[in-house]
Design an enzyme around this catalytic site. Structure first.
Site, PDB file in Angstrom:
ATOM      1  N   SER A 170       0.846  -1.194   0.000  1.00 48.43           N
ATOM      2  CA  SER A 170       0.000   0.000   0.000  1.00 48.43           C
ATOM      3  C   SER A 170       0.881   1.244   0.000  1.00 48.43           C
ATOM      4  O   SER A 170       1.996   1.238   0.552  1.00 48.43           O
ATOM      5  CB  SER A 170      -0.896   0.028   1.234  1.00 48.43           C
ATOM      6  OG  SER A 170      -1.502   1.298   1.406  1.00 48.43           O
ATOM      7  N   TYR A 203      -2.237  -1.035  10.236  1.00 49.55           N
ATOM      8  CA  TYR A 203      -2.385  -1.606   8.892  1.00 49.55           C
ATOM      9  C   TYR A 203      -1.255  -1.122   7.986  1.00 49.55           C
ATOM     10  O   TYR A 203      -0.607  -1.921   7.291  1.00 49.55           O
ATOM     11  CB  TYR A 203      -3.743  -1.221   8.313  1.00 49.55           C
ATOM     12  CG  TYR A 203      -3.876  -1.498   6.830  1.00 49.55           C
ATOM     13  CD1 TYR A 203      -3.985  -2.801   6.354  1.00 49.55           C
ATOM     14  CD2 TYR A 203      -3.866  -0.454   5.901  1.00 49.55           C
ATOM     15  CE1 TYR A 203      -4.089  -3.063   4.990  1.00 49.55           C
ATOM     16  CE2 TYR A 203      -3.980  -0.704   4.545  1.00 49.55           C
ATOM     17  CZ  TYR A 203      -4.087  -2.006   4.087  1.00 49.55           C
ATOM     18  OH  TYR A 203      -4.181  -2.268   2.752  1.00 49.55           O
ATOM     19  N   LYS A 207       1.863  -3.043   5.973  1.00 47.67           N
ATOM     20  CA  LYS A 207       2.111  -2.886   4.542  1.00 47.67           C
ATOM     21  C   LYS A 207       3.568  -2.475   4.280  1.00 47.67           C
ATOM     22  O   LYS A 207       4.131  -2.825   3.227  1.00 47.67           O
ATOM     23  CB  LYS A 207       1.149  -1.853   3.949  1.00 47.67           C
ATOM     24  CG  LYS A 207      -0.322  -2.273   3.973  1.00 47.67           C
ATOM     25  CD  LYS A 207      -0.615  -3.402   2.994  1.00 47.67           C
ATOM     26  CE  LYS A 207      -0.717  -4.765   3.569  1.00 47.67           C
ATOM     27  NZ  LYS A 207      -1.037  -5.803   2.549  1.00 47.67           N
TER      28      LYS A 207
END
Length: 330
Positions: A170, A203, A207
């Site tokens: 990401s 999160y 990533k």
């Protein structure tokens, strides 16, 4: 790249495109984890349209995987494409090990897209005891990457061309402070509740781990055998955002979001194009530099430290996974 203005500009001005219609995957075997929903499902649909011999959807819930398979088949799947659904739970080392054994029995494996993941907004622990984002996005993804590697290498040697392994990351890996990097044990610190952070920071940290893992794995695997990369699919409409309750994500999706299909295009582009890359980070369907931290000396040290800590966890917690044998492949 990395700042809000760059993010907004890219999302507004760039529109992902599908593969050229004449790009053939004939004769190949493709495996996608998390291929039953969201970007993974759209990537699967795009892959099927280029007629591989076999497409495997590796999913946690086989019934949902079968629903996805049926949906793909209804969208005019060519009759010569073999669609399969395999069980794979990133929160079970037994499941990952059984999956790995099944992969090794394949006659060939050309492309693997490690797309499965989640975005948990509050601190929770997975069945295996680790913080949930860490378990699924990093530990699960990393162990699966090691399990598929021997089959990818075997296929490369048999076909005399490199296989491909792509890990979904990401752009958010640019945006986090990664305070855990200074801990004596980075992954152990990430398991502690007071290190979780707010909203999407955990999160995004996982990533970042995906990018670091892909780069370290690429440094240990010959490019002529397996091209290993990480990809940012862009900010897209997806079930990934289901745990966000504030409504901010919905507003940002309305303003900047790409469609789920466009996100799938980015994943497929990274998986089958850019054959001259290795250990790269792809975004907007091209190779771009990852974050300054990733490229820094501190980032390189953290990259090797995370690799070592990850293997230590696997040796302790996944004795059936033949870690010593897997490590010999890298």
């Amino acid at each position: 790249m990395g700042g809000f203005l760059g993010f907004a500009w890219n999302q507004w001005t760039f529109k992902p495109k599908p593969l050229a219609k004449d790009r053939s995957l004939e004769g190949t075997t493709v495996l996608i984890t998390g291929g039953n929903v969201g970007l993974g499902l759209e990537a699967a649909k795009e892959i099927v349209s280029h007629r591989p011999n076999t497409l495997i959807l590796a999913v946690r819930d086989v019934e949902k995987g079968q629903v996805a398979k049926d949906a793909i088949a209804k969208e005019s799947t060519p009759p010569d494409v073999n669609l399969e659904v395999w069980e794979l739970d990133y929160d079970s080392y037994d499941s990952i090990t059984a999956f790995g054994s099944r992969v090794q029995a394949l006659p060939r494996l050309d492309y693997v897209l490690l797309n499965a993941g989640l975005k948990q907004m509050q601190y929770t622990t997975a069945k295996l005891g680790h913080e949930t984002n860490l378990q699924i996005n990093h530990l699960g993804t990393s162990l699966v990457s090691l399990q598929v590697l021997p089959a990818l290498i075997k296929t490369a040697k048999a076909t005399s061309k490199p296989s491909r392994l792509t890990i979904v990351s990401s752009e958010g890996h640019f945006w986090i402070p990664f305070k855990e990097r200074t801990a004596p044990n980075i992954l152990a610190r990430m398991d502690e509740k007071d290190a979780f952070g707010r909203q999407m920071s955990r999160y995004y940290t996982t990533k970042l781990l995906n990018v670091l893992w892909a780069r370290e794995l690429a440094s240990k695997v010959e490019k002529r055998d397996v091209v290993v990369n990480a990809v940012n699919p862009g900010f897209c409409y997806s079930g990934l955002h289901r745990h966000e309750k504030t409504g901010i994500i919905k507003l940002f999706l309305w303003a900047f979001g790409w469609t789920t299909q466009q996100g799938g295009y980015c994943l497929v582009d990274a998986l089958v194009q850019h054959g001259d890359s290795h250990g790269a980070y792809l975004s907007e369907q091209k190779v771009v530099p990852p974050s300054k931290f990733v490229l820094s000396e501190e980032g390189k040290i953290a990259q090797k430290k995370i690799w070592k800590e990850t293997f230590e966890i696997f040796r302790k917690e996944a004795p059936k996974a033949n870690i010593s044998e897997l490590e010999s492949n890298v």
